[in-house]
Design an enzyme around this catalytic site. Structure first.
Site, PDB file in Angstrom:
ATOM      1  N   ASP A 199       1.759 -12.311 -24.966  1.00 13.72           N
ATOM      2  CA  ASP A 199       1.985 -13.107 -24.449  1.00 13.72           C
ATOM      3  C   ASP A 199       2.206 -14.631 -24.541  1.00 13.72           C
ATOM      4  O   ASP A 199       3.313 -14.650 -24.645  1.00 13.72           O
ATOM      5  CB  ASP A 199       1.102 -12.905 -22.773  1.00 13.72           C
ATOM      6  CG  ASP A 199       1.266 -12.096 -21.572  1.00 13.72           C
ATOM      7  OD1 ASP A 199       1.888 -11.619 -21.954  1.00 13.72           O
ATOM      8  OD2 ASP A 199       0.885 -13.055 -20.939  1.00 13.72           O
ATOM      9  N   ARG A 216      11.026  -3.755 -24.435  1.00 14.65           N
ATOM     10  CA  ARG A 216       9.869  -3.033 -24.954  1.00 14.65           C
ATOM     11  C   ARG A 216       9.673  -2.675 -25.927  1.00 14.65           C
ATOM     12  O   ARG A 216       9.138  -3.395 -26.740  1.00 14.65           O
ATOM     13  CB  ARG A 216       8.860  -2.454 -23.958  1.00 14.65           C
ATOM     14  CG  ARG A 216       8.324  -2.768 -22.405  1.00 14.65           C
ATOM     15  CD  ARG A 216       7.763  -1.575 -21.541  1.00 14.65           C
ATOM     16  NE  ARG A 216       7.581  -2.245 -19.940  1.00 14.65           N
ATOM     17  CZ  ARG A 216       5.902  -3.232 -19.959  1.00 14.65           C
ATOM     18  NH1 ARG A 216       5.437  -3.013 -20.826  1.00 14.65           N
ATOM     19  NH2 ARG A 216       5.990  -3.126 -18.784  1.00 14.65           N
ATOM     20  N   ASN A 219      10.394  -4.796 -29.082  1.00 11.17           N
ATOM     21  CA  ASN A 219       9.216  -5.908 -28.927  1.00 11.17           C
ATOM     22  C   ASN A 219       8.310  -5.081 -29.548  1.00 11.17           C
ATOM     23  O   ASN A 219       7.976  -5.962 -30.696  1.00 11.17           O
ATOM     24  CB  ASN A 219       8.392  -6.352 -27.443  1.00 11.17           C
ATOM     25  CG  ASN A 219       7.164  -7.118 -26.971  1.00 11.17           C
ATOM     26  OD1 ASN A 219       7.808  -8.532 -27.559  1.00 11.17           O
ATOM     27  ND2 ASN A 219       5.645  -6.373 -26.790  1.00 11.17           N
ATOM     28  N   ILE A 242      -0.150  -4.512 -24.980  1.00  4.34           N
ATOM     29  CA  ILE A 242       0.144  -2.991 -23.857  1.00  4.34           C
ATOM     30  C   ILE A 242       0.316  -2.506 -24.101  1.00  4.34           C
ATOM     31  O   ILE A 242      -0.273  -1.282 -24.651  1.00  4.34           O
ATOM     32  CB  ILE A 242       0.965  -3.460 -23.021  1.00  4.34           C
ATOM     33  CG1 ILE A 242      -0.186  -4.708 -21.537  1.00  4.34           C
ATOM     34  CG2 ILE A 242       0.423  -2.128 -21.566  1.00  4.34           C
ATOM     35  CD1 ILE A 242       0.653  -4.941 -20.588  1.00  4.34           C
ATOM     36  N   SER A 243       1.825  -2.280 -25.709  1.00  3.73           N
ATOM     37  CA  SER A 243       2.020  -1.191 -25.840  1.00  3.73           C
ATOM     38  C   SER A 243       1.639   0.062 -25.490  1.00  3.73           C
ATOM     39  O   SER A 243       1.500   0.911 -26.141  1.00  3.73           O
ATOM     40  CB  SER A 243       1.858  -1.183 -27.759  1.00  3.73           C
ATOM     41  OG  SER A 243       0.437  -1.536 -27.563  1.00  3.73           O
TER      42      SER A 243
END
Length: 339
Positions: A199, A216, A219, A242-243
């Protein structure tokens, strides 16, 4: 000229002459005067006459409405990417461009652009924005430059070995809590660590990414590269994300071929995480207000061969200290904290 012919010409209504094309840089949408190219015009300003005269400003700072719109223009332009394409405005006409969301009773603020037609549609071109990194051409004619001080030298100076502790799990499983507790524990032991929280990174490094699948992927790729640099600097890098996709985590592991990638899986059930719901995100996802939320309408792929797996006990998540203790014990056994 004879008198009858002169009388006929005088009685004939005047024929409108074809309007000459204005020089490049002037707008032809005004019947009174050309709008000045590069000038800013606020259609709701009481001084505006849409002609480039009253209500037109050489600088957006001269009008408070325009100043607000100018400040809110897309940051992509500052990064060298094309300006976000915005909708045509009926108030803007052919030779104007909408420049921001700026208020003016809900009417758009516009920038004079000469008499060139501007074909623009709503919003940032989403596909380009979300795939910026993949569309940038690969660098060529570049060479790796080795420095005399290497990873081994930095590790000797810090009296520890650089590594990446990658904490993965569902939202609400305790990743950030574990990361901060682990960082504090290592700090009390005199070991240098740094936390990369998912975050937190989206407030800066990854602020241009959303939560679609391709975002994602990008990221995790960026965080993996940053974590590799921290490890090379000799730090214990604690990445908490989270990945959800196994392939992305394995790609990060492949960046550290020396076995310094430590995957920590917080194996907490969806029911436990949803009951905790510290950020209220599960409630929003169940109400349909969040789309693509991991565990609800987007999959989480559990690790197959993680180094550390921490499970719930009788439906309860272990305490942060207990979880951090397990990770510290592993790091000690593998020699990452050796002096």
């Amino acid at each position: 000229m004879d008198a009858p012919r002169a009388a006929r010409l005088a009685a004939r209504p005047p024929v409108p002459r074809a309007s000459a094309r204005l020089p490049f840089g002037f707008a032809s949408s005004s019947p009174t005067a050309p709008r000045r190219a590069g000038w800013w015009w606020c259609p709701r300003d009481p001084r505006a006459d849409s002609s480039g005269g009253a209500g037109a400003f050489a600088s957006p700072s001269r009008c408070p409405r325009l100043a607000a719109a100018h400040r809110n223009r897309s940051r992509l332009a500052n990064l060298g990417f094309p300006r976000p394409r915005l909708p045509r405005s009926p108030a803007a006409g052919t030779g104007t461009r909408v420049t921001g969301d700026g208020d003016c009773d809900g009417r758009p603020l516009v920038e004079c652009a000469g008499d060139r037609p501007i074909q623009e549609h709503a919003g940032v071109v989403e596909e380009k924005a979300s795939k910026m990194s993949s569309t940038v051409p690969k660098s060529s004619n570049i060479f790796w430059h080795d420095c005399p001080v290497g990873k081994a030298d930095r590790q000797k100076l810090l009296k520890q070995k650089g590594c990446v502790v990658w904490i993965t799990g569902l939202s609400g499983s305790g990743k950030s809590t574990l990361a901060c507790t682990l960082g504090r524990e290592l700090h009390t032991r005199g070991k240098l660590a740094y936390v990369l929280d998912g975050d937190n990174l989206r407030h800066g490094l990854n602020k241009d990414l959303g939560f679609k699948a391709e975002d994602r992927v990008e990221n995790i790729r960026r965080v993996g590269e940053v974590a590799k640099l921290f490890s090379d600097a000799g730090l214990v890098c604690i990445a908490s994300l989270i990945s959800p996709y196994r392939r992305d985590r394995e790609a990060c592991r492949a960046l550290l071929s020396d076995g310094s990638f430590v995957e920590v899986f917080l194996n907490m059930s969806l029911e436990l995480c949803e009951a905790r719901d510290p950020k209220g995100l599960y409630k929003l996802a169940r109400a349909g207000k969040i789309k693509g939320f991991t565990g609800i309408d987007d999959p989480y792929e559990a690790p197959l061969n993680c180094e550390i797996e921490i499970k719930e006990v009788d439906g309860v998540c272990p305490s942060p200290c207990d979880m951090a203790g397990q990770v510290v014990t592993y790091l000690e056994e593998k020699g990452f904290l050796d002096e």
